[in-house]
Structure formats: C-alpha cells, structure tokens
Design an enzyme around this catalytic site. Structure first.
Site, PDB file in Angstrom:
ATOM      1  N   GLY A 112      -1.049 -17.284  -6.512  1.00 11.79           N
ATOM      2  CA  GLY A 112      -1.729 -17.749  -5.312  1.00 11.79           C
ATOM      3  C   GLY A 112      -0.748 -17.992  -4.176  1.00 11.79           C
ATOM      4  CE  LYS A 167      -2.387  -2.546  -0.581  1.00 12.53           C
ATOM      5  NZ  LYS A 167      -2.393  -4.000  -0.562  1.00 12.53           N
ATOM      6  CG  ASP A 178      -2.976 -16.160   4.868  1.00 11.98           C
ATOM      7  OD1 ASP A 178      -4.106 -15.680   5.098  1.00 11.98           O
ATOM      8  OD2 ASP A 178      -2.122 -15.578   4.174  1.00 11.98           O
ATOM      9  N   GLY A 195      -0.211 -14.608 -13.164  1.00 13.72           N
ATOM     10  CA  GLY A 195      -1.359 -14.475 -12.279  1.00 13.72           C
ATOM     11  C   GLY A 195      -1.858 -13.039 -12.225  1.00 13.72           C
ATOM     12  CD  GLU A 206      -5.608 -15.528 -14.209  1.00 12.62           C
ATOM     13  OE1 GLU A 206      -5.040 -14.909 -13.299  1.00 12.62           O
ATOM     14  OE2 GLU A 206      -5.926 -16.741 -14.127  1.00 12.62           O
ATOM     15  CG  HIS A 260     -24.078  17.144  -1.712  1.00 13.61           C
ATOM     16  ND1 HIS A 260     -23.973  16.294  -2.798  1.00 13.61           N
ATOM     17  CD2 HIS A 260     -23.929  18.401  -2.183  1.00 13.61           C
ATOM     18  CE1 HIS A 260     -23.774  17.024  -3.890  1.00 13.61           C
ATOM     19  NE2 HIS A 260     -23.740  18.305  -3.550  1.00 13.61           N
ATOM     20  CB  ALA A 281      -4.596  -8.953   6.817  1.00 10.90           C
ATOM     21  CB  ALA A 291       1.432 -12.808  -8.478  1.00  8.03           C
ATOM     22  CB  ILE A 322      -0.290 -10.718  -5.437  1.00  6.23           C
ATOM     23  CG1 ILE A 322      -0.650 -10.993  -3.974  1.00  6.23           C
ATOM     24  CG2 ILE A 322       1.210 -10.471  -5.589  1.00  6.23           C
ATOM     25  CD1 ILE A 322       0.181 -12.045  -3.289  1.00  6.23           C
TER      26      ILE A 322
HETATM   27  P1  NAI Z   1      -4.937 -15.281  -6.396  1.00 14.55           P
HETATM   28  O1  NAI Z   1      -5.322 -16.692  -6.161  1.00 14.55           O
HETATM   29  O2  NAI Z   1      -5.838 -14.190  -6.025  1.00 14.55           O
HETATM   30  O3  NAI Z   1      -4.576 -15.087  -7.948  1.00 14.55           O
HETATM   31  C1  NAI Z   1      -3.638 -15.900  -8.606  1.00 14.55           C
HETATM   32  C2  NAI Z   1      -4.005 -15.958 -10.076  1.00 14.55           C
HETATM   33  O4  NAI Z   1      -2.981 -16.670 -10.743  1.00 14.55           O
HETATM   34  C3  NAI Z   1      -5.310 -16.710 -10.345  1.00 14.55           C
HETATM   35  O5  NAI Z   1      -6.162 -15.891 -11.104  1.00 14.55           O
HETATM   36  C4  NAI Z   1      -4.841 -17.944 -11.115  1.00 14.55           C
HETATM   37  O6  NAI Z   1      -5.761 -18.350 -12.108  1.00 14.55           O
HETATM   38  C5  NAI Z   1      -3.551 -17.471 -11.749  1.00 14.55           C
HETATM   39  N1  NAI Z   1      -2.612 -18.532 -12.065  1.00 14.55           N
HETATM   40  C6  NAI Z   1      -2.259 -19.565 -11.275  1.00 14.55           C
HETATM   41  N2  NAI Z   1      -1.350 -20.346 -11.911  1.00 14.55           N
HETATM   42  C7  NAI Z   1      -1.116 -19.777 -13.122  1.00 14.55           C
HETATM   43  C8  NAI Z   1      -0.281 -20.097 -14.228  1.00 14.55           C
HETATM   44  N3  NAI Z   1       0.514 -21.178 -14.212  1.00 14.55           N
HETATM   45  N4  NAI Z   1      -0.306 -19.303 -15.321  1.00 14.55           N
HETATM   46  C9  NAI Z   1      -1.112 -18.210 -15.349  1.00 14.55           C
HETATM   47  N5  NAI Z   1      -1.929 -17.855 -14.330  1.00 14.55           N
HETATM   48  C10 NAI Z   1      -1.929 -18.622 -13.222  1.00 14.55           C
HETATM   49  O7  NAI Z   1      -3.515 -15.151  -5.684  1.00 14.55           O
HETATM   50  P2  NAI Z   1      -2.529 -13.926  -5.470  1.00 14.55           P
HETATM   51  O8  NAI Z   1      -2.875 -12.743  -6.277  1.00 14.55           O
HETATM   52  O9  NAI Z   1      -1.178 -14.525  -5.645  1.00 14.55           O
HETATM   53  O10 NAI Z   1      -2.776 -13.576  -3.957  1.00 14.55           O
HETATM   54  C11 NAI Z   1      -2.548 -14.575  -2.960  1.00 14.55           C
HETATM   55  C12 NAI Z   1      -3.470 -14.394  -1.800  1.00 14.55           C
HETATM   56  O11 NAI Z   1      -3.180 -13.205  -1.112  1.00 14.55           O
HETATM   57  C13 NAI Z   1      -4.903 -14.358  -2.236  1.00 14.55           C
HETATM   58  O12 NAI Z   1      -5.658 -15.180  -1.398  1.00 14.55           O
HETATM   59  C14 NAI Z   1      -5.278 -12.923  -2.082  1.00 14.55           C
HETATM   60  O13 NAI Z   1      -6.635 -12.762  -1.729  1.00 14.55           O
HETATM   61  C15 NAI Z   1      -4.352 -12.442  -0.988  1.00 14.55           C
HETATM   62  N6  NAI Z   1      -4.051 -11.040  -1.198  1.00 14.55           N
HETATM   63  C16 NAI Z   1      -4.999 -10.138  -0.969  1.00 14.55           C
HETATM   64  C17 NAI Z   1      -4.779  -8.819  -1.213  1.00 14.55           C
HETATM   65  C18 NAI Z   1      -5.856  -7.859  -0.970  1.00 14.55           C
HETATM   66  O14 NAI Z   1      -6.796  -8.193  -0.285  1.00 14.55           O
HETATM   67  N7  NAI Z   1      -5.785  -6.678  -1.524  1.00 14.55           N
HETATM   68  C19 NAI Z   1      -3.511  -8.330  -1.721  1.00 14.55           C
HETATM   69  C20 NAI Z   1      -2.590  -9.367  -1.961  1.00 14.55           C
HETATM   70  C21 NAI Z   1      -2.868 -10.669  -1.694  1.00 14.55           C
END
Ligand code: NAI
Length: 474
Positions: A273, A57, A314, A187, A210, A446, A322, A271, A191
C-alpha cells in the site's frame, strides 16, 4: 524574491500538473513548485511519470514482448532462434519514455504560462510558501489559492525497513540492473501483481505473500477468482493468508518467516500500500485537519478546513490513482476560476495492467447484493469472441451487473487483454444512463473485443447471439 500568484500548486504529478495547466488555461497566474530528486534533477510528473504508472507500463510491455517471443511465436508459425534478453536496453527504453513524458509536462507548462519552480516548498503559518532551491536559497511565494498535490509514498512495514538494495519498493524494482533469481513481494495489490509479472516474465521466481484470504478483494469475486487461477498458471506463486512475522537480511539475501515456513530471496519488494505524503510541508502551528487515515481532510470539492487551501490526489482520501488525481486537479482549478465543477466519485475506473488486464467500474455483484438491489448479472467469455481468438487472447470475460427493474448498468468488470481500454465504454454507458438493452442494440464493429461488451449487455436481455441465453444468471 517574493512573488504573488492567483494559484500556487505544490507537486507536479498528474494531480498537480493538471491543476496548474487548467488554471493557466482559465487565465490565472499560476506557479507549480516541485522538489528535485535525490540526484538534484527535477522530477516533473511525480510518481506516476517517473517511478510509477509510466515506467511500469514500459517494462510490462517490454517483458510481455519477450514472453511472447519465447512462448507464442511458434504458434504463429514464426521461428526465432537465439532469443536473448538485453535488460540494459529494456531499461534504457523505459527511461526514454519517462524522459519524453516529463519533458512533455515542461512543454505544456510553457504553453499554458505555468511558471515552474524547482525547490522544496514549506507552508508558513500565514499561508505564504517558502521554497528552498537546490543551492539552498529561499524564494517566498504568496498566492490567493494553494493546491497541495504532494502525492504518496510506499507504506513501510516495521519488520522490513527498506534499504534501497535488498529490501526495496516498486521504485527500485523498476530499475534493477540484473534479473534476480528469487523475488518475494509483500502484498498482492496492483503494484505487487504488476511488478511480479514483469520480473516473472524476465525469468525470476516470484512469490507474492498476501495477508488477506482473497486476491484483490475490491474486485468482483468472479474476477478475482479467475485472476488467481490465471496468475498461478503463469507461474506467479501467490500465497494468501500469509502474514509475515519477520524479514532479515542475510549477507546478500533476505530471509522471510511466516507460519512455519522460511523463504529466502535476492530481493524483497514491499508493495503493501501507499500512504499520503506531506512530510515537512507544513510549518508548526498550522491547523490543517487530517482524516483517520492520516491523509489531509477534504470535502467533495477538495477544500481543506483552511480557506484558499485545497488538497488533491494521493494526499487526500479515496483511491490512490493518477486519473482520480488529475480530475480533482481540474475540478479545483475550475472552481477557483468560478466555474461550478464537481466529480462523480462513484465512477472511478480501476485497472491492473497484468496480462490479462483487469479493469472495473461501478458496483460489484457483492456490493449490489449487500445494498439489497434487485440485480441481474451476466458474463461473456472472450473465448467466444472472434477477435480474441484470432489474437490468441481468449482468456477472461466481461461481467455486467444491471438493475433488474431499470435495466440500468451498475457495474462492469473485465478480465482480459485490453480490459484497460474496454472499460471506458462502461464508464460512458453508466454515466449516460444507457440501458443494457440499448448498449446491446448498438452496432459495434466486427471483429473486435468490444463486441464482448455488446454481447454481455445483450445477454442480460436474452438477446445474445454468440452464447446460449440460458447461461444468463437469474
Ligand atoms: P494495495 O493497497 O492495492 O495492495 C497492498 C496489498 O498488500 C493489500 O492486498 C494488503 O492486504 C497487502 N498487505 C499489506 N500489508 C501486508 C503484510 N504485512 N503482509 C502481507 N500482505 C500485506 O497497494 P499497492 O499495490 O502497494 O498499491 C498502492 C497504491 O497505488 C494503490 O492505491 C493502488 O491502487 C495504486 N496503484 C495503482 C495501479 C494501477 O492502477 N494499475 C498500479 C500501481 C499502484
């Protein structure tokens, strides 16, 4: 040394520190054990404070300030000559924010009489805890209740093992000392989009690959379609249905192959997951049940199959967020203290801190349809909201899904600036069973972006003022 506590918490991320602090508040003797980082410094605050939510952030904010200075200042009649970027100062600011907050955890531990112990914890068969500190000496801890809050780690892809240099995770991506010319991110989840936004604003060419055919499939479809358009316009090159076959290092670069294409980048960010992390935590022979995803199996109260052993955040099922972890920590601490605490898992908000931000809570339109609910939906664009226009933040909309018969709000989905703040109103409205009509009849100040929520609720009942009520979907 052998010590006994009412509660021993392993891990000091938002889940662990909340469990420890709440236990302290409730009069329990409590210890929180946290391992040291690679450089032997303590890492109170876990992934979120040190290498996740908070530093990302800070950099999202700094990079957006830079982007605005370049792209928007002239619209405001502000002339800035010679804008230049001091990445090192940007990283220093980020590190200071992290430092202040981790010190804050330490202060809160003192305030609430939580004993903090540095070292790597291992649970023995008799559920005692052996803690090895930086010097290699052992501490033996016993506790009536143990809370496992060891978090998660980035999922590794077989074809692209990370090397902390050119194939990296979000952790290293938040500390790059130079702006890479070309970045490929595997991904396009939270993230991928957040890290991609930071470096794209600072000048990198960012490609997100993706494998799914839809961006953010968990979000409402209208939101994800709109997000795709907005991010593409911002220059993020998001390629859906992109299943990567190989990634290889070629001198200082990384070569990616997918379909018939090959792409080259300075950095490949994985990124894809995160997976629960509890490596070397349990001694052999401990019969702790895992679930089908390899996380620690728990019930709705975060109780494992072993009496007195809880797991939160997690390291267990559910979204890796979080705020979900901290609420689970509080619930567990309260239940250990004999209170009757539970969580509403249906009402966990999701936020992606891009610009515009994306946030939602409750059911999406597709989910309502699938569940056979007789629903209505309405959306109100920020381009019709005075404050958004005044702030030059007119992108996006608020969408509301409402049970037609009960006028009960089922879900709220926002893409727009400050969506992360606006969504809290939806949580309160849904939890307190405020009808769309009542929400729409409240006096909102407003001009505010919150008025877009009031107007969406009013639109459901054809009472909106700043949009044609005919635009409402049947
Ligand atoms: P995510 O699961 O949200 O997204 C990962 C993406 O990668 C998915 O769309 C998946 O289809 C794709 N993917 C997986 N393997 C792949 C491949 N071999 N080739 C292409 N695409 C592929 O996971 P992310 O973004 O890494 O975040 C991890 C965790 O951390 C999540 O549970 C997320 O909710 C959490 N997080 C939350 C945040 C927030 O609330 N703002 C910020 C950062 C993380």
């Amino acid at each position: 040394m052998s010590d006994h506590y009412d509660v021993a918490v392993i891990g000091s991320g938002p889940g662990g520190y909340s469990a420890a602090i709440r236990s302290g508040q409730l009069g329990k003797s409590v210890i929180c054990i946290e391992k040291c980082g690679e450089d032997q410094t303590p890492i109170l605050g876990g992934t979120c404070l040190n290498v996740g939510c908070i530093p990302s952030k800070a950099l999202l904010d700094s990079s957006y300030e830079y982007h605005k200075a370049i792209n928007q200042s002239s619209d405001h009649g502000i002339k800035i000559n010679d804008i230049s970027l001091d990445l090192s100062q940007m990283l220093t600011r980020k590190e200071k924010v992290v430092d202040d907050l981790t010190k804050g955890v330490s202060g809160l531990f003192k305030l609430n009489k939580v004993k903090s112990l540095k070292g790597f914890a291992k649970i023995k068969k008799d559920l005692s805890i052996e803690v090895t500190d930086e010097e290699g000496s052992l501490n033996l801890i016993t506790a009536d209740n143990i809370v496992l809050a060891t978090g998660s780690k980035p999922a590794e892809l077989d074809f692209s093992p990370t090397d902390q240099k050119s194939i990296i995770t979000s952790k290293e991506a938040l500390s790059l000392k130079q702006i890479p010319s070309q970045i490929i991110i595997i991904g396009s989840g939270a993230i991928g989009l957040e890290i991609g936004s930071i470096w794209s604003r600072l000048g990198s060419k960012v490609i997100l690959l993706e494998e799914l055919e839809q961006l953010l499939p968990q979000a409402d479809r209208q939101v994800s379609t709109s997000a795709m358009k907005i991010f593409k316009n911002q220059g993020l090159d998001i390629r859906l249905g992109a299943k990567i076959e190989s990634a290889e290092k070629k001198e200082e670069k990384v070569l990616i192959r997918f379909r018939e294409e090959s792409l080259e980048a300075d950095k490949l960010i994985v990124a894809a997951g995160r997976v629960s992390y509890f490596e070397d935590l349990l001694d052999e022979g401990i019969d702790l049940e895992l679930d089908s995803n390899g996380s620690i199996n728990v019930n709705q109260f975060c109780e494992t199959n072993l009496k007195g052993l809880y797991a939160i955040g997690d390291v267990v099922r559910g979204p890796k967020l979080a705020h979900k972890a901290s609420e689970e920590g509080i619930m567990v601490a309260e239940n250990i203290a004999g209170l009757n605490s539970s969580l509403d898992y249906e009402l966990i908000p999701f936020v992606i801190y891009t610009h515009p931000e994306i946030a939602w809570v409750g059911k999406s339109e597709d989910q309502a349809k699938k569940m056979g609910i007789d629903y209505e939906s309405a959306s109100f664009p920020f381009s019709l909201n005075g404050r958004s226009l005044a702030n030059k933040e007119e992108q996006g909309f608020v969408k509301m899904i409402v049970d037609k018969k009960k006028d009960a709000i089922l879900g709220v989905h926002i893409i727009g600036s400050n969506a992360s703040e606006l969504i809290q109103q939806a949580i309160i409205a849904i939890k307190t069973e405020l009808s769309a009509e009542k929400l729409g009849s409240l006096i909102f100040s407003h001009p505010t972006q919150s008025e877009a929520i009031k107007e969406t609720a009013s639109l459901i009942n054809s009472k909106a003022i700043h949009i044609s009520n005919r635009k409402r979907k049947k």
